[in-house]
Write an enzyme that holds these catalytic residues in place. Sequence first.
Site, PDB file in Angstrom:
ATOM      1  CD  GLU A 102      -3.218   0.386   0.459  1.00 51.21           C
ATOM      2  OE1 GLU A 102      -2.797   1.248  -0.333  1.00 51.21           O
ATOM      3  OE2 GLU A 102      -4.421   0.270   0.753  1.00 51.21           O
ATOM      4  CG  ASP A 103      -1.039   4.799  -1.456  1.00 52.17           C
ATOM      5  OD1 ASP A 103      -1.746   4.082  -0.700  1.00 52.17           O
ATOM      6  OD2 ASP A 103      -1.552   5.666  -2.191  1.00 52.17           O
ATOM      7  CG  ASP A 106      -5.967   8.782   5.984  1.00 49.76           C
ATOM      8  OD1 ASP A 106      -5.604   9.240   7.066  1.00 49.76           O
ATOM      9  OD2 ASP A 106      -6.755   9.376   5.219  1.00 49.76           O
ATOM     10  CE  LYS A 134      -2.201  11.199   5.910  1.00 45.53           C
ATOM     11  NZ  LYS A 134      -3.346  11.884   5.266  1.00 45.53           N
ATOM     12  CB  VAL A 156       1.899  13.468   2.012  1.00 45.59           C
ATOM     13  CG1 VAL A 156       2.302  14.052   3.349  1.00 45.59           C
ATOM     14  CG2 VAL A 156       1.370  12.038   2.192  1.00 45.59           C
ATOM     15  CG  ASP A 162      -4.182  10.889  -6.244  1.00 44.32           C
ATOM     16  OD1 ASP A 162      -4.132  10.015  -5.354  1.00 44.32           O
ATOM     17  OD2 ASP A 162      -5.247  11.342  -6.692  1.00 44.32           O
TER      18      ASP A 162
END
Length: 181
Positions: A102-103, A106, A134, A156, A162
Amino acid sequence: MQTIPANLPLKKILISGEQITRRVGELGAQISKDYHGKTPLFLCILRGSALFYAELVKNITTDCHLDFMCLCSYSGTSSGGKVRMMLDSREDIKNRHVIIVEDIIDTGTTAKYITELLATRGPASVEICTLLDKPSNREVEIKPRYSGFTIENEFVVGYGLDYNELYRNLPFIGVFDESKQ
Ligand code: IMP
Ligand code: MG
């Protein structure tokens, strides 16, 4: 210190490309050690994790398989709360060791959706490797086994992440500045 190109709506560069490369090397070495002899399947969650994924798998020294899934949940700087699958993975994961790449985690909604979906397919194990975490914005209980960097609750962009489909190509991670849009 890298300077921010004037055309970009960023408050600051949070993590440089060099820092990312170094940390991804460490993650790759750790995962290679942990999964030695297990031939793990690395599942790239498109589109955000594409850049991280490409760099991570180059640092894996044990045999492995690669596969891709495309999910969508966000619009602008807020979570839509509803996850949609745009493209499913191709591999049969029954009895296999899966590492979800995963990027960012959140609220945790997306990661929870994927882990619950994969659990129905009978894998030997499922773990999460995320570039960014996060934890202060978490709404559901999710703890990634591997995490590159823990960050504050700021939006971010860059290195795959993005804002309305822009800035994914930046070779670093920066804090987005909505007032400069
Ligand atoms: P979650 O479902 O709330 O954990 O959000 C996960 C997804 O939201 C990520 O895969 C990203 O696509 C997106 N996202 C969350 N935080 C950010 C951010 O700070 N910048 C860009 N995208 C983000
Ligand atoms: Mg996104």
